[in-house]
Design a protein around this motif. Structure first.
Motif, PDB file in Angstrom:
ATOM      1  N   PHE A 149       0.836  -1.199   0.000  1.00 58.81           N
ATOM      2  CA  PHE A 149       0.000   0.000   0.000  1.00 58.81           C
ATOM      3  C   PHE A 149       0.872   1.251   0.000  1.00 58.81           C
ATOM      4  N   GLN A 150       1.916   1.251   0.815  1.00 64.09           N
ATOM      5  CA  GLN A 150       2.830   2.397   0.854  1.00 64.09           C
ATOM      6  C   GLN A 150       3.459   2.629  -0.519  1.00 64.09           C
ATOM      7  N   LEU A 151       3.854   1.544  -1.181  1.00 66.37           N
ATOM      8  CA  LEU A 151       4.490   1.665  -2.490  1.00 66.37           C
ATOM      9  C   LEU A 151       3.508   2.138  -3.553  1.00 66.37           C
ATOM     10  N   PHE A 152       2.255   1.699  -3.476  1.00 66.22           N
ATOM     11  CA  PHE A 152       1.240   2.216  -4.391  1.00 66.22           C
ATOM     12  C   PHE A 152       1.079   3.720  -4.204  1.00 66.22           C
ATOM     13  N   ARG A 153       1.031   4.158  -2.957  1.00 73.39           N
ATOM     14  CA  ARG A 153       0.815   5.579  -2.680  1.00 73.39           C
ATOM     15  C   ARG A 153       1.966   6.450  -3.193  1.00 73.39           C
ATOM     16  N   SER A 154       3.168   5.898  -3.241  1.00 75.48           N
ATOM     17  CA  SER A 154       4.319   6.678  -3.693  1.00 75.48           C
ATOM     18  C   SER A 154       4.654   6.468  -5.171  1.00 75.48           C
ATOM     19  N   ALA A 155       4.012   5.511  -5.824  1.00 76.92           N
ATOM     20  CA  ALA A 155       4.312   5.247  -7.236  1.00 76.92           C
ATOM     21  C   ALA A 155       3.938   6.440  -8.105  1.00 76.92           C
ATOM     22  N   VAL A 156       4.778   6.707  -9.111  1.00 72.43           N
ATOM     23  CA  VAL A 156       4.487   7.806 -10.031  1.00 72.43           C
ATOM     24  C   VAL A 156       4.340   7.342 -11.481  1.00 72.43           C
ATOM     25  N   ARG A 157       4.851   6.162 -11.820  1.00 72.29           N
ATOM     26  CA  ARG A 157       4.779   5.689 -13.205  1.00 72.29           C
ATOM     27  C   ARG A 157       4.102   4.335 -13.366  1.00 72.29           C
ATOM     28  N   SER A 158       4.549   3.342 -12.569  1.00 73.41           N
ATOM     29  CA  SER A 158       4.066   1.990 -12.844  1.00 73.41           C
ATOM     30  C   SER A 158       4.108   1.104 -11.605  1.00 73.41           C
ATOM     31  N   ALA A 159       3.204   0.128 -11.619  1.00 70.68           N
ATOM     32  CA  ALA A 159       3.176  -0.952 -10.632  1.00 70.68           C
ATOM     33  C   ALA A 159       2.865  -2.219 -11.418  1.00 70.68           C
ATOM     34  N   LEU A 160       3.809  -3.139 -11.444  1.00 76.56           N
ATOM     35  CA  LEU A 160       3.675  -4.379 -12.205  1.00 76.56           C
ATOM     36  C   LEU A 160       3.637  -5.547 -11.237  1.00 76.56           C
ATOM     37  N   HIS A 161       2.748  -6.496 -11.488  1.00 71.51           N
ATOM     38  CA  HIS A 161       2.621  -7.646 -10.588  1.00 71.51           C
ATOM     39  C   HIS A 161       2.613  -8.928 -11.400  1.00 71.51           C
ATOM     40  N   LEU A 162       3.513  -9.842 -11.051  1.00 67.56           N
ATOM     41  CA  LEU A 162       3.551 -11.151 -11.684  1.00 67.56           C
ATOM     42  C   LEU A 162       3.131 -12.196 -10.664  1.00 67.56           C
ATOM     43  N   GLU A 163       2.142 -13.003 -11.045  1.00 73.53           N
ATOM     44  CA  GLU A 163       1.656 -14.103 -10.216  1.00 73.53           C
ATOM     45  C   GLU A 163       1.874 -15.393 -10.997  1.00 73.53           C
ATOM     46  N   ALA A 164       2.375 -16.428 -10.328  1.00 74.33           N
ATOM     47  CA  ALA A 164       2.666 -17.664 -11.048  1.00 74.33           C
ATOM     48  C   ALA A 164       2.204 -18.921 -10.305  1.00 74.33           C
ATOM     49  N   ARG A 165       1.381 -18.767  -9.308  1.00 78.45           N
ATOM     50  CA  ARG A 165       0.903 -19.920  -8.548  1.00 78.45           C
ATOM     51  C   ARG A 165      -0.520 -20.277  -8.990  1.00 78.45           C
ATOM     52  N   ASP A 166      -0.896 -21.530  -8.789  1.00 75.31           N
ATOM     53  CA  ASP A 166      -2.243 -21.978  -9.111  1.00 75.31           C
ATOM     54  C   ASP A 166      -3.152 -22.007  -7.888  1.00 75.31           C
ATOM     55  N   LEU A 167      -2.596 -21.709  -6.718  1.00 76.56           N
ATOM     56  CA  LEU A 167      -3.389 -21.660  -5.498  1.00 76.56           C
ATOM     57  C   LEU A 167      -2.762 -20.653  -4.538  1.00 76.56           C
ATOM     58  N   TYR A 168      -3.619 -19.811  -3.993  1.00 76.46           N
ATOM     59  CA  TYR A 168      -3.210 -18.854  -2.968  1.00 76.46           C
ATOM     60  C   TYR A 168      -4.181 -18.968  -1.804  1.00 76.46           C
TER      61      TYR A 168
END
Length: 170
Positions: A8-27
């Protein structure tokens, strides 16, 4: 009072991009939302996950690009079907772009062993899970070179992945 999550802190300070890679079949096998969905219950993800939904909407409203790529096995697991089912009302409604890459189309890609976020091509936030998919922690790494490698990996996945609106899980 609990501290705000690092992401959340990083989202609030982001100015250009937020990229998320998920590679699991269960969380999170104990997640009540997942278990409710599994038993046939339906809910409004935007309501249930309002804090994250609002945060992404505010972030994209500032012009920050938020992209999520999911590498999935096919046929998809029940959990991935759950993710697919809630993506439009949750992720897309908040302003995220989401793509899906069937695992059998990921050959030749070099992908880190852990899920991650990269913020502004500078900061990596690793996400760690146990073998059953339970979240066990995260690690923030402020290393532009590592972030560059993760962005390169993410972009390679993104190029092959199918936009949510066109992907049909099997």
């Amino acid at each position: 009072m609990t501290a705000e999550p690092v992401a959340f802190q990083l989202f609030r300070s982001a100015v250009r991009s937020a990229l998320h890679l998920e590679a699991r079949d269960l969380y999170e096998p104990g997640d009540p939302d997942w278990n409710e969905w599994k038993s046939g219950g339906r809910f409004d993800p935007a309501e249930r996950w309002r804090a994250f939904h609002d945060l992404v909407r505010e972030t994209t409203g500032r012009g920050v690009e938020v992209r999520r790529a999911r590498i999935v096995s096919e046929p998809v697991s029940d959990y991935v079907r759950f993710e697919y089912d809630v993506t439009e009302a949750h992720n897309l409604a908040a302003g995220e772009q989401v793509r899906w890459l069937p695992r059998q189309h990921s050959g030749g890609l070099l992908v880190p062993a852990n899920d991650f976020w990269v913020f502004d091509e500078q900061i990596v936030l690793w996400n760690f899970f146990d073998g059953d998919g339970t979240w066990i922690g995260e690690e923030r790494v402020d290393d532009p070179e590592l972030a560059r490698l993760c962005v390169t990996s993410f972009d390679a996945v993104w190029e092959r992945a199918i936009p949510h609106q066109q992907y049909q899980p099997t």
